[in-house]
Scaffold this motif. Structure first.
Motif, short mmCIF file in Angstrom:
data_model
loop_
_atom_site.label_atom_id
_atom_site.label_comp_id
_atom_site.label_asym_id
_atom_site.label_seq_id
_atom_site.Cartn_x
_atom_site.Cartn_y
_atom_site.Cartn_z
N GLU A 97 38.27 38.81 34.95
CA GLU A 97 38.84 39.81 35.85
C GLU A 97 39.54 40.90 35.04
OE1 GLU A 97 41.54 39.79 39.96
OE2 GLU A 97 41.13 37.92 38.87
N HIS A 157 40.89 44.53 34.49
CA HIS A 157 41.37 45.61 35.37
C HIS A 157 41.78 46.84 34.58
CE1 HIS A 157 42.47 43.51 39.43
NE2 HIS A 157 41.29 43.11 38.97
N GLU A 196 44.38 50.31 34.57
CA GLU A 196 45.68 50.77 35.06
C GLU A 196 45.96 52.14 34.46
OE1 GLU A 196 48.96 48.13 34.63
OE2 GLU A 196 47.94 46.39 35.53
N ARG A 201 43.52 40.34 34.46
CA ARG A 201 44.38 40.03 35.60
C ARG A 201 44.47 38.53 35.87
NH1 ARG A 201 47.58 43.68 36.58
NH2 ARG A 201 46.04 45.24 37.22
N VAL A 210 44.82 49.40 41.48
CA VAL A 210 44.25 48.71 40.33
C VAL A 210 43.08 47.83 40.79
CG1 VAL A 210 46.41 48.75 39.07
CG2 VAL A 210 45.87 46.77 40.49
N GLY A 211 42.11 47.68 39.90
CA GLY A 211 40.94 46.91 40.29
C GLY A 211 40.05 46.60 39.11
N PRO A 212 38.93 45.92 39.37
CA PRO A 212 38.10 45.37 38.29
C PRO A 212 37.16 46.40 37.67
CG PRO A 212 37.20 44.73 40.41
CD PRO A 212 38.48 45.45 40.70
#
Length: 250
Positions: A103, A105, A107, A142, A226-228
């Motif tokens: 995972e 991420h 930022e 993450r 925020v995400g993958p």
């Protein structure tokens, strides 16, 4: 003024952008800004991280919307953690997807670059210790962050601290649009006016704990969204009046 570090003809150099050219400096801009008579085309250089910090001091949960997103209580004081200098990464260089995580991420963050040694700095004097501002991406594993009690492992893999493309020395950081694009799709969008703890306060607060050295970088926190990322993705941090930091995932 846009200050940059770059590679040209297999040599690392420092410069100032003027139009589509780079005026080569006689030495590292952390020592002095002395222009030489040499100029090179911007199209002929390879951008490097604008500084090689002794440490990255990162601020967690510094946008209200991101704290809510992470289901965390708003902090009374800045939440600090460190990235090692070995996490440094350059514009247009790959971010490596380590096998230890599933995972990865992005930022997007405004990064503060320290210009001179700072210890116990008063808030009203903090501007005198800031060289300028650049774009940063606080790349995070993450799942490891959730698993560990502290965040060191999840934040510290090699290539997890891209910064650049240069340092802008003549902007007011109080209200800058910030966004992150994943494969040209906007995933994060906010404004630095939404920071809970502002850059001047952070310089003062952090310098009361640890000595900040020239070239050190303070990552001021990320907004919501925020995400993958996956292998093959392109990720760009765009900050108003600074520029764009782009990296691909490998």
């Amino acid at each position: 003024m846009k200050l940059l570090r770059f590679r040209f003809q297999d040599e690392t150099k420092f410069g100032v952008i003027e139009g589509n050219e780079v005026v080569v400096l006689e030495e590292d801009f952390l020592l002095s800004i002395k222009r030489s008579s040499s100029r090179v085309s911007f199209d002929e250089i390879e951008l490097l991280s604008p500084v090689s910090p002794s440490k990255f001091i990162c601020v967690g949960l510094n946008y209200m919307d991101h704290a809510n997103e992470m289901k965390e209580k708003l902090p009374d004081e800045p939440v600090l953690f460190l990235k090692p200098s070995t996490a440094i990464n350059h514009p247009n260089y790959p971010i490596y997807y380590p096998p230890q995580t599933k995972e990865l991420h992005y930022e997007a963050e405004l990064a503060v670059v320290i210009g001179k040694t700072a210890k116990n700095v008063m808030i009203e004097d903090a501007k005198n210790y800031i060289l300028g501002y650049t774009c940063g991406n606080d790349v995070t594993a993450r799942d490891l962050q959730r698993k560990d009690i502290q965040w060191t492992r999840s934040k510290s893999f090699d290539s997890f601290a891209p910064i650049g493309p240069w340092i802008e020395t003549e902007i007011d950081p109080s209200s800058l649009d910030i966004k992150l694009l994943l494969n040209d799709e906007i995933k994060q969008r906010s404004n630095t006016s939404n920071l809970i703890f502002k850059p001047d306060f952070l310089v003062s607060f952090i310098s009361s704990i640890m000595t900040l050295l020239p070239g050190d970088v303070i990552m001021t926190g990320t907004p919501s969204g925020v995400g993958p990322m996956k292998v093959g993705d392109s990720v760009s941090v765009v900050i108003e009046n600074i520029g764009t930091l782009t990296n691909k995932i490998e």
